[in-house]
Structures are given as C-alpha cells and as structure tokens.
Design an enzyme around this catalytic site. Structure first.
Site, PDB file in Angstrom:
ATOM      1  N   PRO A   1     -10.467   0.612  -6.293  1.00 20.83           N
ATOM      2  CA  PRO A   1     -10.786   0.020  -4.998  1.00 20.83           C
ATOM      3  C   PRO A   1      -9.698   0.179  -3.941  1.00 20.83           C
ATOM      4  CG  PRO A   1     -11.307  -1.507  -6.762  1.00 20.83           C
ATOM      5  CD  PRO A   1     -10.604  -0.344  -7.387  1.00 20.83           C
ATOM      6  N   ASN A   2     -10.143   0.519  -2.761  1.00 21.35           N
ATOM      7  CA  ASN A   2      -9.355   0.597  -1.534  1.00 21.35           C
ATOM      8  C   ASN A   2      -8.376   1.764  -1.479  1.00 21.35           C
ATOM      9  OD1 ASN A   2     -10.543  -1.751  -0.350  1.00 21.35           O
ATOM     10  ND2 ASN A   2      -9.346  -2.948  -1.808  1.00 21.35           N
TER      11      ASN A   2
ATOM     12  N   ARG B   1      -3.618   1.794   5.063  1.00 18.15           N
ATOM     13  CA  ARG B   1      -3.607   0.473   4.440  1.00 18.15           C
ATOM     14  C   ARG B   1      -2.188   0.104   4.019  1.00 18.15           C
ATOM     15  NH1 ARG B   1      -4.896  -0.943  -1.530  1.00 18.15           N
ATOM     16  NH2 ARG B   1      -4.924  -3.207  -1.415  1.00 18.15           N
TER      17      ARG B   1
ATOM     18  N   TYR C   1       2.303   0.822   0.334  1.00 15.42           N
ATOM     19  CA  TYR C   1       1.695   1.962  -0.347  1.00 15.42           C
ATOM     20  C   TYR C   1       2.149   3.320   0.181  1.00 15.42           C
ATOM     21  CZ  TYR C   1      -1.251  -1.765  -2.080  1.00 15.42           C
ATOM     22  OH  TYR C   1      -1.696  -2.919  -2.665  1.00 15.42           O
TER      23      TYR C   1
ATOM     24  N   ASN D   1      -5.492   5.050 -11.552  1.00 17.01           N
ATOM     25  CA  ASN D   1      -4.931   3.978 -10.741  1.00 17.01           C
ATOM     26  C   ASN D   1      -6.075   2.986 -10.537  1.00 17.01           C
ATOM     27  OD1 ASN D   1      -3.974   2.221  -8.833  1.00 17.01           O
ATOM     28  ND2 ASN D   1      -2.962   3.780  -7.613  1.00 17.01           N
TER      29      ASN D   1
ATOM     30  N   ALA E   1      -6.479  -2.988  -7.830  1.00 16.30           N
ATOM     31  CA  ALA E   1      -6.540  -4.424  -8.143  1.00 16.30           C
ATOM     32  C   ALA E   1      -7.280  -4.711  -9.448  1.00 16.30           C
ATOM     33  CB  ALA E   1      -7.198  -5.183  -6.997  1.00 16.30           C
TER      34      ALA E   1
ATOM     35  N   HIS F   1      -5.539  -5.875 -12.841  1.00 25.61           N
ATOM     36  CA  HIS F   1      -5.182  -7.256 -13.153  1.00 25.61           C
ATOM     37  C   HIS F   1      -6.389  -8.141 -13.452  1.00 25.61           C
ATOM     38  CE1 HIS F   1      -1.662  -5.570 -11.293  1.00 25.61           C
ATOM     39  NE2 HIS F   1      -2.355  -5.400 -10.190  1.00 25.61           N
TER      40      HIS F   1
ATOM     41  N   GLU G   1      -1.582   5.260 -16.729  1.00 24.98           N
ATOM     42  CA  GLU G   1      -1.826   4.378 -15.584  1.00 24.98           C
ATOM     43  C   GLU G   1      -0.769   4.624 -14.512  1.00 24.98           C
ATOM     44  OE1 GLU G   1      -2.973   0.247 -16.396  1.00 24.98           O
ATOM     45  OE2 GLU G   1      -1.302  -0.313 -15.107  1.00 24.98           O
TER      46      GLU G   1
ATOM     47  N   HIS H   1       0.592   3.418 -10.468  1.00 24.55           N
ATOM     48  CA  HIS H   1       0.538   2.521  -9.316  1.00 24.55           C
ATOM     49  C   HIS H   1       1.521   3.018  -8.275  1.00 24.55           C
ATOM     50  CE1 HIS H   1      -2.039  -0.333 -11.282  1.00 24.55           C
ATOM     51  NE2 HIS H   1      -1.304  -0.159 -12.364  1.00 24.55           N
TER      52      HIS H   1
ATOM     53  N   ARG I   1       6.052  -7.453  -6.835  1.00 23.16           N
ATOM     54  CA  ARG I   1       5.087  -8.037  -5.909  1.00 23.16           C
ATOM     55  C   ARG I   1       4.632  -9.409  -6.399  1.00 23.16           C
ATOM     56  NH1 ARG I   1       0.727  -3.883  -4.438  1.00 23.16           N
ATOM     57  NH2 ARG I   1       0.384  -5.427  -2.821  1.00 23.16           N
TER      58      ARG I   1
ATOM     59  N   ARG J   1       0.076  -9.746  -9.897  1.00 21.03           N
ATOM     60  CA  ARG J   1       0.112  -8.291 -10.110  1.00 21.03           C
ATOM     61  C   ARG J   1       1.068  -7.878 -11.233  1.00 21.03           C
ATOM     62  NH1 ARG J   1      -2.466  -5.856  -5.559  1.00 21.03           N
ATOM     63  NH2 ARG J   1      -2.545  -7.276  -3.793  1.00 21.03           N
TER      64      ARG J   1
END
Length: 150
Positions: free
Chosen positions: A10-11, A18, A23, A75, A78, A81, A101, A103, A110, A114
């Site tokens: 997502p996103n 963003r 990021y 990736n 969100a 988590h 994985e 990120h 953070r 997270r």
C-alpha cells in the site's frame, strides 16, 4: 534463468511525493529501473513487478509464485505490521520461493507500532533504511542465496 517477483504494498505507488523526508524522492518507477539494471548486471535474472494497495492482491500473487518464480522481494509497507494473511502467504511458499523483506526507512527508528514485523519471520532476510538502494541490495542477496543453494 532466475525469476524474481518484486511486490510492493500500500501507498508505494505514491513514492516521490509521499513524505520524502522519510521515504526519499525516488519514485517506484526509478526503483524498478535501478533493479532492472542490477538484474542485467547479475546476468540470468528476470524480474516482474507488482504493486497493490489491496492486501488480498498481494496474498494472491504470493500464492501464485510456487512453480512460477524462484524468489520474492517484498515491501509489504504498513501491512508488515498488521497482516497475518501476508505473513502466512510468505510462509506457505517459503520452502520453494524464499523472500527478502525491504523497507525504505528504518522502521526501528520510527513509531513503536512499526518496530514489529509480522512478515519478517517467513523471510530469509530483511533490509531497511537504505531507501531505494535497499531493493538492489535485496536482489543481490537473494540471487546469491538462490545460486548457492542450487
């Protein structure tokens, strides 16, 4: 020929605009371009990219990897988590299709929510905090792992 599926949650389609302070300014397309160049340099590596904001789409794609892909770079964003479904899908194919994985940010630096990854236990490794370059590192590590295990 090694076939690697690169999944983005997502996103991540909003990268570049963003929260660039977290990021970075790279777009998902520029990350894909860097990965294609890395795959070409490694030789014998084919990459397919998929991004979805829908948890079920990611779960379905992971489930379709057995017999079609040699590895996954993921990736989960969100969903890292929160999604037992994505975590279970990764574990369900892990014997045949190992995952790494990735990120963009260091999730441990953070918000506390997270800090825990539900998806990492099903993966052979995890890279975080290197922005888009983390994907390149993940590809190099996954290819090395796959080639050494054959």
């Amino acid at each position: 020929m090694l076939k690697i599926l690169v999944l983005n949650g997502p996103n991540l389609n909003l990268l570049g605009t963003r929260e660039p302070e977290i990021y970075g300014s790279e777009t998902l397309q520029s990350i894909e371009s860097d990965l294609r160049a890395c795959a070409e340099a490694l030789g014998g590596v084919e990459i397919e990219f998929f991004q979805s904001n829908a948890e079920s789409d990611l779960i379905t794609r992971i489930g379709e990897t057995r017999g079609n892909f040699d590895g996954i770079i993921i990736n989960p964003a969100a969903l890292t988590h929160t999604s037992l479904g994505v975590a279970d899908a990764i574990k369900a194919v892990a014997d045949a299709v190992p995952s790494v994985e990735v990120h963009l940010s260091n999730t441990h630096a953070r918000e506390e929510i997270r800090h825990k990854s539900l998806t990492a236990p099903g993966c052979i490794g995890q890279l975080m905090g290197f922005k888009g370059y983390g994907y390149v590192l993940a590809l190099q590590a996954l290819v090395k792992h796959l080639r050494s295990s054959r």
